[in-house]
Every structure is written in C-alpha cells, then in structure tokens.
Write a protein that holds these residues in place. Sequence first.
Motif, mmCIF file in Angstrom:
data_model
loop_
_atom_site.group_PDB
_atom_site.id
_atom_site.type_symbol
_atom_site.label_atom_id
_atom_site.label_comp_id
_atom_site.label_asym_id
_atom_site.label_seq_id
_atom_site.Cartn_x
_atom_site.Cartn_y
_atom_site.Cartn_z
ATOM 1 N N GLU A 58 5.604 -60.041 25.829
ATOM 2 C CA GLU A 58 5.492 -61.268 26.598
ATOM 3 C C GLU A 58 4.388 -62.155 26.013
ATOM 4 O O GLU A 58 3.428 -61.629 25.487
ATOM 5 N N SER A 59 4.513 -63.488 26.125
ATOM 6 C CA SER A 59 5.603 -64.201 26.737
ATOM 7 C C SER A 59 6.453 -64.957 25.712
ATOM 8 O O SER A 59 7.642 -65.135 25.913
ATOM 9 N N ILE A 62 9.947 -63.801 24.167
ATOM 10 C CA ILE A 62 11.091 -63.497 25.025
ATOM 11 C C ILE A 62 12.296 -64.384 24.725
ATOM 12 O O ILE A 62 13.425 -63.887 24.623
ATOM 13 N N THR A 66 15.750 -62.896 23.309
ATOM 14 C CA THR A 66 16.904 -62.857 24.210
ATOM 15 C C THR A 66 18.142 -63.441 23.535
ATOM 16 O O THR A 66 19.249 -62.912 23.698
ATOM 17 N N PHE A 78 10.764 -56.399 26.807
ATOM 18 C CA PHE A 78 9.491 -57.032 26.454
ATOM 19 C C PHE A 78 8.337 -56.149 26.899
ATOM 20 O O PHE A 78 8.268 -55.710 28.042
ATOM 21 N N SER B 59 6.413 -63.936 33.190
ATOM 22 C CA SER B 59 7.246 -63.786 32.012
ATOM 23 C C SER B 59 8.731 -63.706 32.378
ATOM 24 O O SER B 59 9.580 -64.101 31.585
ATOM 25 N N SER B 60 9.058 -63.187 33.560
ATOM 26 C CA SER B 60 10.457 -62.861 33.837
ATOM 27 C C SER B 60 11.331 -64.084 34.103
ATOM 28 O O SER B 60 12.549 -63.985 34.050
ATOM 29 N N ALA B 63 13.676 -66.057 30.489
ATOM 30 C CA ALA B 63 15.041 -65.885 29.956
ATOM 31 C C ALA B 63 16.067 -66.702 30.754
ATOM 32 O O ALA B 63 16.806 -67.499 30.157
#
Lengths: 190, 190
Positions: A58-59, A62, A66, A78, B59-60, B63
């Motif tokens: 991260e970050s 990503i 992806t 990650f 971070s999530s 994506a």
Amino acid sequence: MKLLKEKIEKEGEVLSDVVLKVDSFLNHQIDPFLMKEIGDEFAKRYSDQIITKVLTIESSGIAPATFLGLTLGAPVVFARKRKSLTLTDNLYTSKVHSFTKNETNEISVSQKFITADDNVVIIDDFLANGEALKGLIDIVNQAGATIIGAGIVIEKGFQQGGKALREQGLRIESLANIKSLANGKVEFYD
Amino acid sequence: MKLLKEKIEKEGEVLSDVVLKVDSFLNHQIDPFLMKEIGDEFAKRYSDQIITKVLTIESSGIAPATFLGLTLGAPVVFARKRKSLTLTDNLYTSKVHSFTKNETNEISVSQKFITADDNVVIIDDFLANGEALKGLIDIVNQAGATIIGAGIVIEKGFQQGGKALREQGLRIESLANIKSLANGKVEFYD
C-alpha cells in the motif's frame, strides 16, 4: 513506456537531485487510464511466464497491480504497512526502511494469501534503494513461493537498488528508468 | 449487487456482531474482476450525474475507485492517512476516528487536486459509523466542490453512519447493505 515517460516529463516535479514528485497521476491523484496501460504493459512483459499472484504494497502500488491482476486473472495482495485489528492472522513480516520518510516500518502479509504454490510478480511504484522490494522479496521467500520478477513503474536508475537486485538474479521490468534528476531535469535511460 | 453479496456470503468472516472481515477480496487480497464490476456498478448508479473527480481514502478504496474513474474518464484522488515527505503542499485536512483501529488519524488531500469546479463522488470500502465519510465530505466542503454522493462497497446498515448522513441529504449508493451480523451470520437488507 512512452506514455509514462511523457507524463513524467509533463507533470513530474523534480524536488531535488534524488526526489521526483509524481502526485498528479501516481502517488496521490491517480490517472486511471495510465494505470490500466501500465498494468497491461507489465502483463505484456511477463507474458512468457505463468503468474498466480501479484504482490504489492500500500498505497501507490495498488492501482497498477490491480490492472495487472485483472489482465492475468490473478489475485492481488497488498502488503500492509500498519497493523489492522481485523488482520490478526499468522503473518509474514519484514522490516522496510524508507529513506524518503526516514522511518522503518514493519510490513506484513497474511500467510493465507501467499503459499508455496504461488508464482509471484511484485509490483511497486518506485524503485530507488530497493528497500521496499527487498522486504516484499523476503515475504515471498518466507512463504516458499517462487518469485517470477518485479514490475516497477518508475526506477531511479541512478540509485543502487535495481542494480544490486539484478546482480542477485532478480528480473526487474521498469517502465521508466531515470538516469538523472540533476539541474531540475528528468533524464531517462534509453 | 448480487456478485458482491455472494462473495461476502462465501468468503466473509464474521468476527463479532459488528466486525466482518473481507480480506480475501477487498481489504488485503483484492479480486480485480470483482473490483472492476464494483467500479462499473458505481458508474451505472451515478450515470445520471456529471462527475469530474473520484475521491477515496487509502488503501482499500483505491481499487474500486480507480475502476470507477476509468469508466468515467475522471481522475481519482486518494486521501492520505499519513504525511508524506513529498506531499508538502497546501493541504485540506480532517480528523477521522477509526473505531476498528481505535485511533484518530488526520487525513489530508492536496489542495491542487480538488477545486471549487469539481463534482465529486466519494468511494469507500466500508460505511459503519460514517467517520471516514464525514472526514472526506469535510475535505470536499473545504475545497468548495460539489458532492454528488458516495459509493460504498459494504455498508453496515445496523450502525448509524449511513442513516445519519442520508438524513442530512447525502446520496449514498451501497452495493451491499448489511442488516445484521448476529450469530455469526451475514444478513442483508433487500
């Protein structure tokens, strides 16, 4: 990668002889189309290999990771820089020193998500001294998985991380490799 | 969103009456195909609006936000939870308390990347008490930009964040809205 180099030349800010800021398309604001092109380029470069997992940290890794995972049909993992309350499994951990941030972080990956059967490509936004990449390699090795290689968006080729890791046999695909940031100007290797 | 709900039912781990762990496809390992479908679904739900910027938080959220940005042709900005040495511009900042991590972080966005002309959709992985979303709204308001709405991958509808923000007039599109995690079982609203 021509599109990336043009973007760096147009929008990158050279803050010093060693610091390039690309927060308008990679590190803070993200250009989704460029990220897709980057993911596709990594897929093309590793099209001779069978890859079962994409590992990043991260970050900023990503988004490109992806898109690579989407093209490959492979999951992306990650590594975490900070502990999560819901991420309490058995973890692989490694220490990573950031020269940019002047601190050492423990990065971690749940043992569930990288196994000895995996063929892993590691993706990161920058490669300079190689500290983050070494930490991710350490984690893949702890898992007993196979490292296919690394994919780096921007390598600072004038620093020593890439050279040292290539000498150890690591395949590194850098999409833009910077020769110099001297005099406020970005110069690439061919 | 059927595909997402099925994935939650299959792979989500109910750790308590309030904690759902989805680290196999969203919070640690990422399912790129699902993230693309999620981004496309957000784009579809907001297809009646003109959106110039997607705002998320590391971070999530990155994506799904990136896939939305790709479909819209709009840049994505991820708010930072930690200070960066190369992110030293004038910043919009807001304080966000995480009940999961039991800590308060200052989140920040460079003032360059959200302006008064922007129409912003805010994307996040979870909505529970609404703390992160409120922080991001605060930043958009500081910029004088227009908030079109929010896109949430998983809302914990049994907590109060979504309800309170909707009552204030915020449009929230949740792709999976959880009614209860009691007895180790995920129950969705229709």
